[in-house]
Design an enzyme around this catalytic site. Structure first.
Site, PDB file in Angstrom:
ATOM      1  CE  LYS A   1      -3.526  -2.686  -0.085  1.00 59.84           C
ATOM      2  NZ  LYS A   1      -4.319  -3.207   1.004  1.00 59.84           N
TER       3      LYS A   1
HETATM    4  C1  LIG Z   1      -5.244  -4.252   1.561  1.00 60.54           C
HETATM    5  C2  LIG Z   1      -6.715  -4.150   1.659  1.00 60.54           C
HETATM    6  C3  LIG Z   1      -7.433  -4.522   2.817  1.00 60.54           C
HETATM    7  C4  LIG Z   1      -6.812  -5.253   3.958  1.00 60.54           C
HETATM    8  O1  LIG Z   1      -5.681  -4.712   4.483  1.00 60.54           O
HETATM    9  P1  LIG Z   1      -4.641  -5.619   5.310  1.00 60.54           P
HETATM   10  O2  LIG Z   1      -3.752  -4.594   5.919  1.00 60.54           O
HETATM   11  O3  LIG Z   1      -3.956  -6.503   4.339  1.00 60.54           O
HETATM   12  O4  LIG Z   1      -5.420  -6.383   6.331  1.00 60.54           O
HETATM   13  C5  LIG Z   1      -8.790  -4.274   2.835  1.00 60.54           C
HETATM   14  N1  LIG Z   1      -9.436  -3.725   1.794  1.00 60.54           N
HETATM   15  C6  LIG Z   1      -8.798  -3.393   0.661  1.00 60.54           C
HETATM   16  C7  LIG Z   1      -9.572  -2.788  -0.457  1.00 60.54           C
HETATM   17  C8  LIG Z   1      -7.420  -3.609   0.554  1.00 60.54           C
HETATM   18  O5  LIG Z   1      -6.792  -3.316  -0.588  1.00 60.54           O
END
Ligand SMILES: *Cc1c(COP(=O)(O)O)cnc(C)c1O
Length: 396
Positions: free
Chosen positions: A195
């Site tokens: 991210k």
């Molecule tokens: C990455 C993501 C999540 C979950 O995040 P984590 O930190 O991996 O638990 C939830 N929703 C979306 C749209 C994501 O891209």
């Protein structure tokens, strides 16, 4: 024309390029090392400092740090009081965690289809799915493009329905000049390495509502109303668990990394947008593929750059294009299989094909191209060369 690598030709790249990758520099490393030498490894001063810096970066008064983006979504639906008998509307085109959080709390999932051009939750479909039992709508800023929050808020506000933004793709983006993080009642982010900024694993929720923020702080700490540091400061031992919570805390080690990463966010967003503009320009003349539509009133955070294949102009399906691009050394990906098609959802809730036809059709056609701030211009050129090579070879 050059031979495709998948047919034995020379690949565009020898060393494969991933679709996303974190950027960690010496300053990040030193900030983590400093915490390791300090008194507090978790629940110390870095947590509050990171929350304050994050809240101010997105223009929201409160931020609550948790252990993952999934925990952030869980805390959000908990704060809203979602439970048995409550319906929550979720788009079909998202990562499973967006829907799983509703199941965790025993709420009823209602899948809404997405807009054909943007693959964002379609407000018209949301309106059709609203009932007297609807408690919340979770909008997903898919790929990093903020949803149509004016329309979604108009639908939810007057009915007393809460709006959650799953903004895990959209940190650093904006809608009509307002930053992502201040657009919905609760806004959730992931701090996973793929991210925009990372703490290894981590998540954070922003809100304008002090009551929601307080509930989520209790929720991330087992449902206990005071944390270790607060008790140390007051010199007491007594604590009370007032509700069932979890250990969803983010450590000081991680928050120090988050603070250091957050300072670089504006430059990273600019680089992501620059890469996207280069892709846009390079693919503009291709009839075989089309990037997703970006509405004019948003600033796109480009967690992902997704292209849609035109099945009428290609003689192979998505999976063959995908395999050919991987063979060229391009770490393409697919985001996402619609949630209601996953075996768990089919088995548990009887969902399946036909429920959200736009998302299902799009799923057969989409490919995510590499995009991350550490990509060099040469890397971008390789992706462009590989995409042009493959879709030209497979064009009808
Ligand atoms: C990455 C993501 C999540 C979950 O995040 P984590 O930190 O991996 O638990 C939830 N929703 C979306 C749209 C994501 O891209």
């Amino acid at each position: 024309m050059a031979d495709l690598a998948i047919e034995g030709g020379k690949p565009v790249r020898k060393n494969p390029l991933p679709y996303g990758r974190q950027s960690v520099d010496e300053e990040d490393i030193q900030s983590v090392v400093a915490v390791l030498r300090s008194e507090w490894l978790t629940t110390g001063p870095k947590v509050g400092a990171f929350e304050e810096a994050f809240a101010s970066a997105v223009g929201a008064p409160h931020a609550v740090a948790v252990s993952s983006g999934t925990a952030a979504l869980h805390a959000a639906v908990y704060a809203l009081g979602v439970g048995p008998g409550n319906e929550v509307i979720v788009p079909a085109m998202t990562f499973a965690a967006t829907a799983n959080c509703v199941v965790y709390q025993g709420g009823t999932l209602v899948f809404a289809d997405v807009d054909r051009e943007t693959l964002l939750i379609d407000p018209e479909q949301v309106e059709k799915k609203i009932t007297s039992r609807t408690k919340a709508v979770i909008a997903v800023d898919y790929t990093g493009q903020p949803c149509d929050y004016d329309r979604l808020k108009a639908l939810t506000d007057r009915r007393g329905i809460k709006l959650v933004a799953d903004a895990c793709h959209a940190l650093g983006g904006a809608y009509k000049g307002h930053p992502v993080g201040a657009l919905a009642d609760l806004n959730t982010f992931s701090l996973h390495p793929v991210k925009h900024i990372t703490t290894g694993e981590g998540g954070i929720i922003t809100t304008h509502d002090a009551t929601f923020a307080q509930r989520m702080r209790v929720f991330r700490n087992h449902g206990i109303t005071s944390d270790h540091r607060q008790r140390e400061a007051s010199g007491g031992w007594h604590y009370e668990m007032v509700d069932l919570g979890y250990n969803y805390r983010l450590t000081d080690i991680q928050c120090a990394l988050g603070l250091s990463q957050l300072r670089k966010l504006p430059g990273w967003i600019a680089r992501r947008q620059e890469i996207a503009r280069r892709y846009d320009a390079a693919f503009a003349d291709l009839k075989t593929i089309k990037p997703l539509v970006v509405r004019p009133d948003v600033s796109h955070a480009y967690h992902l750059y997704v292209i849609a294949l035109d099945p009428d102009r290609l003689r192979v399906k998505r999976d063959a294009v995908f395999a050919a691009l991987r063979a060229e050394g391009i770490g393409v990906n697919v985001h996402y299989m619609p949630v209601h098609l996953h075996p768990f959802y089919r088995k548990r809730f009887g969902t399946g094909p036909g429920l959200c036809p736009v998302a299902e059709e799009a799923y057969e056609q989409i490919i995510s191209l590499p995009i991350f701030p550490g990509m060099a211009d040469d890397d971008v050129d390789d992706v462009i060369a590989a995409v042009r090579k493959v879709v030209t070879a497979y064009a009808v």
